[in-house]
Design an enzyme around this catalytic site. Structure first.
Site, mmCIF file in Angstrom:
data_model
loop_
_atom_site.group_PDB
_atom_site.id
_atom_site.type_symbol
_atom_site.label_atom_id
_atom_site.label_comp_id
_atom_site.label_asym_id
_atom_site.label_seq_id
_atom_site.Cartn_x
_atom_site.Cartn_y
_atom_site.Cartn_z
ATOM 1 N N ARG A 1 -106.622 62.337 -97.851
ATOM 2 C CA ARG A 1 -107.227 64.163 -96.760
ATOM 3 C C ARG A 1 -105.763 64.217 -95.797
ATOM 4 N NH1 ARG A 1 -110.150 68.674 -96.837
ATOM 5 N NH2 ARG A 1 -111.643 68.946 -94.820
ATOM 6 N N THR B 1 -109.924 75.440 -103.802
ATOM 7 C CA THR B 1 -109.944 74.221 -104.357
ATOM 8 C C THR B 1 -109.639 73.596 -106.136
ATOM 9 O OG1 THR B 1 -111.706 74.014 -102.417
ATOM 10 C CG2 THR B 1 -111.560 72.055 -104.502
ATOM 11 N N THR C 1 -107.121 70.394 -102.627
ATOM 12 C CA THR C 1 -106.560 71.601 -102.158
ATOM 13 C C THR C 1 -105.874 72.189 -101.252
ATOM 14 O OG1 THR C 1 -108.413 72.982 -100.212
ATOM 15 C CG2 THR C 1 -108.882 70.863 -100.197
ATOM 16 N N VAL C 2 -106.138 73.592 -100.842
ATOM 17 C CA VAL C 2 -104.934 73.603 -99.323
ATOM 18 C C VAL C 2 -105.602 74.221 -98.810
ATOM 19 C CG1 VAL C 2 -102.842 73.750 -101.197
ATOM 20 C CG2 VAL C 2 -104.150 75.784 -101.460
ATOM 21 N N ASN C 3 -107.070 74.304 -98.999
ATOM 22 C CA ASN C 3 -108.799 75.258 -97.557
ATOM 23 C C ASN C 3 -107.986 76.639 -98.445
ATOM 24 O OD1 ASN C 3 -110.363 75.180 -96.115
ATOM 25 N ND2 ASN C 3 -108.876 75.481 -94.344
ATOM 26 N N ASP D 1 -110.041 73.578 -91.151
ATOM 27 C CA ASP D 1 -111.753 72.184 -91.148
ATOM 28 C C ASP D 1 -112.233 71.628 -90.162
ATOM 29 O OD1 ASP D 1 -111.995 73.233 -93.978
ATOM 30 O OD2 ASP D 1 -111.271 71.798 -95.095
ATOM 31 N N SER E 1 -115.009 67.039 -95.225
ATOM 32 C CA SER E 1 -114.804 67.920 -96.336
ATOM 33 C C SER E 1 -116.305 68.494 -96.425
ATOM 34 C CB SER E 1 -113.477 67.560 -97.349
ATOM 35 O OG SER E 1 -114.037 68.218 -98.790
ATOM 36 N N GLY F 1 -116.374 75.083 -102.685
ATOM 37 C CA GLY F 1 -116.321 74.628 -101.276
ATOM 38 C C GLY F 1 -117.164 74.792 -101.088
#
Length: 635
Positions: A175, A446, A464-466, A487, A513, A538
């Site tokens: 993460r 995601t 993920t890159v958000n 996040d 997350s 998400g």
């Protein structure tokens, strides 16, 4: 579904090659694609829901207080048409995958990714003598090259690895991490946490991949990295899932400056269209360097300064330093574990949400769901109510390594407790429960990959890159950086909602997350059902994995494709609506409405599931067509 061609009119034909046929099929389904969208609109571990999404429009129609018959009629038509088209597109996906695609049933190894090309590349690594971890590296890098809106070298995630022969499991937490200068008051609001240099957390993806490869890989590092470098250099077609992000206005052309604009905007400064051949030469050169020098080049070498320069020169400028990159490391954690109907379930602990998933399965186990409950209002009422409790308890999680109170550890143990599940089960009655809380929707962009190889090494990984395309900051070396700082819990000015201090910003901290890479197996009967499963979208990740497990284990669906295609339901803890996909049974929707649930029909899939399962020597690999995915198997 295909990676080529788009929704631009035309008629269905059975002539032409595979790509042409699939493209024609998509065109036959609908023009513009707005009623055929996959769940990318809902990959919403980010902080807000796109107000222009079809779901939002459907909610406006469904909940309008105007009482005008024309509005009701339009809303009804949208829902009916959406349901029909959703059913058509799923059916066509099944037919095409069976007739023209790689077999998803059979073989002794399988790779399920949400980009068909990347599933194939992972399969090819297995064919060349690699194992599941080798295939994972190639597949992840491929997804990062092709579907940059969802994942890539500038992001992070969680990986669950299980050697079914030795019964040894481990979790690699890669993460993203807050820079050393990060502080709870660094944002006046959430805007600067979503875009620009200040939004960027220290990326972990590359170090996560190399850590796994160092421990488990069979092929050389260069052999598993080079295919992605070649792909970035030679070019690839814009996927339907990326085109959907562009056409639905989830990102704006004005946000794509510099190299990002050079890649994804055409000569008219419009987003590139689905099927357009594009390349990423700078990223190809970067991957060449990584293939030769490994992750050190990224974290403390010739690529490091390009990352810091991009962050420092962004608007607003960021606070990450070379020292932050140099100090980043993955965390090896123990998998969290429970049992469900005689099966063992393994998943990923905090700051991931595998513990939340285990809690849900523990609660539902006591209701003794069977095949007969597949059409039961009571069963789905209990599923929704369990999700409510689960999302409340999720707010008691955060980074366990930065929690001096021990609450995260205690919550993790509580969530795995059968006694706690029994207590919660006793609170679930035949009326709906109300809830309050401060909820973040995390990890909007995601991707998930599931792999089982011929030697029973199993990998479940979510990255993920958000938000879509992360921070929109791209380095001169072609690395698109995350906006993972969003996040963390960031208080809304003037809000009276309770805060989640366990997920407050702190130096070196990893944000909470919803990702939950998961496995199901039988420790006493090794040849019985074993499954690698995970999801994207998400806050909807958890419900997607839960419902797939229920479909297989409780509702008796032995065909993994059907288990994944079954219309799904989700409880949205922010809106407090219960969402359901087109095709979900009307009788259950009515029954849940009568019990007090606010039911909202979506015009697209809720979440995206990738799974590979094996019973004895029969393997099934399925990539959710909600994102035009296709798995690949190895004979």
């Amino acid at each position: 579904m295909a990676e080529d061609d788009g929704f631009d009119g035309g008629a269905f034909t059975v002539e032409g090659d595979k790509d042409d046929l699939i493209g024609e099929t998509q065109r036959a389904v609908g023009k513009g694609g707005h009623l055929l969208q996959t769940s990318n609109s809902f990959t919403s571990e980010g902080s807000h829901k796109n107000e222009s999404s079809p779901l939002h429009k459907a909610k406006q129609l469904l909940h309008s207080s105007s009482g005008k018959e024309i509005s009701q009629s339009r809303g009804l038509k949208i829902i009916i048409v959406s349901a029909v088209l959703f059913a058509i597109i799923i059916t066509i996906a099944l037919i095409l995958s069976i007739v023209f695609g790689e077999p998803q049933v059979g073989g002794n190894a399988g790779v399920a990714a949400d980009v068909p090309l990347c599933s194939d590349m992972g399969r090819d690594i297995l064919r060349d003598g690699g194992n599941a971890v080798d295939a994972m590296v190639t597949t992840m890098l491929c997804v990062g090259v092709v579907d940059a809106q969802s994942s890539g070298l500038g992001g992070g995630g969680f990986m669950l690895i299980h050697d079914h022969k030795s019964h040894v499991s481990s979790v690699i937490d890669f993460r993203e991490m807050a820079p050393a200068m990060a502080s709870p008051g660094m944002y006046p609001g959430k805007g600067q946490s979503l875009m620009g240099g200040l939004a960027v957390g220290v990326p972990g993806e590359l170090k996560g991949m190399q850590t796994a490869h160092n421990k488990h890989g069979k092929l050389s590092w260069q052999n598993v990295v080079q295919p992605a470098a070649n792909l970035a250099r030679n070019g690839f077609k814009v996927t339907p899932s990326m085109a959907k992000v562009f056409t639905e206005g989830k990102v704006k052309e004005s946000e794509f400056t510099g190299m990002l604009g050079e890649i994804y905007l055409d000569e008219n400064r419009d987003f590139v269209k689905q099927g357009t051949l594009i390349s990423r030469p700078q990223l190809a050169n970067t991957l060449d360097i990584i293939a030769e020098h490994g992750a050190d080049a990224f974290y403390d070498g010739q690529l490091s300064q390009s990352i810091i320069d991009a962050v420092s020169n962004a608007t607003p400028p960021g606070i990450m330093t070379r020292e932050d990159l140099k100090n980043y490391d993955v965390v090896i954690r123990e998998a969290v574990k429970t049992t469900y109907n005689g099966h063992t379930i393994l998943s990923t602990p905090a700051p991931a949400s595998g513990s939340v998933l285990l809690f849900i399965m523990n609660v539902l186990e006591g209701f003794k769901l069977t095949k007969a409950d597949k059409n039961s209002v009571q069963a789905f009422h209990r599923i929704v109510e369990t999700l409510k409790f689960a999302f409340e308890k999720q707010q008691q999680l955060g980074d366990p390594d930065k929690d001096s109170t021990g609450q995260v550890k205690n919550t993790t143990e509580m969530l795995a407790s059968k006694a706690e599940a029994k207590k919660i089960r006793s609170l679930i009655s035949n009326v709906t429960m109300d809830e309050t809380g401060q909820f973040n929707k995390l990890d909007k962009g995601t991707s998930h990959i599931s792999i089982i190889d011929a030697q029973e090494l199993m990998v479940s990984v979510t990255t993920t890159v958000n938000m879509w395309f992360g921070s929109r900051v791209m380095t001169s070396t072609g690395i698109l950086l995350n906006d993972q700082m969003a996040d963390f819990f960031i208080p809304t000015p003037g809000s009276s909602q309770p805060s989640n201090q366990l997920n407050a910003i702190g130096p070196g901290k990893r944000p909470l997350s919803n990702m939950a890479p998961t496995m199901l197996l039988n420790e006493d009967r090794p040849c019985a059902l074993r499954m690698v499963v995970g999801a994207a979208n998400g806050s909807r990740i958890i419900s997607g994995v839960v419902e797939t497990l229920l479909n297989v284990v409780s509702f008796g669906e032995t065909n993994l494709t059907k288990a994944i295609l079954e219309p799904r339901i989700h409880y949205d803890a922010i809106s407090r609506d219960t969402e359901y996909e087109p095709g979900f049974k009307d009788s259950i929707v009515k029954g849940l409405t009568d019990l007090g649930h606010t039911m909202v029909a979506t015009v697209e899939g809720i979440n995206i599931v990738q799974a590979v399962s094996k019973v004895n020597n029969t393997l099934q690999a399925v990539s959710d067509p909600r994102k035009w995915g296709r798995a690949a198997t190895l004979e």
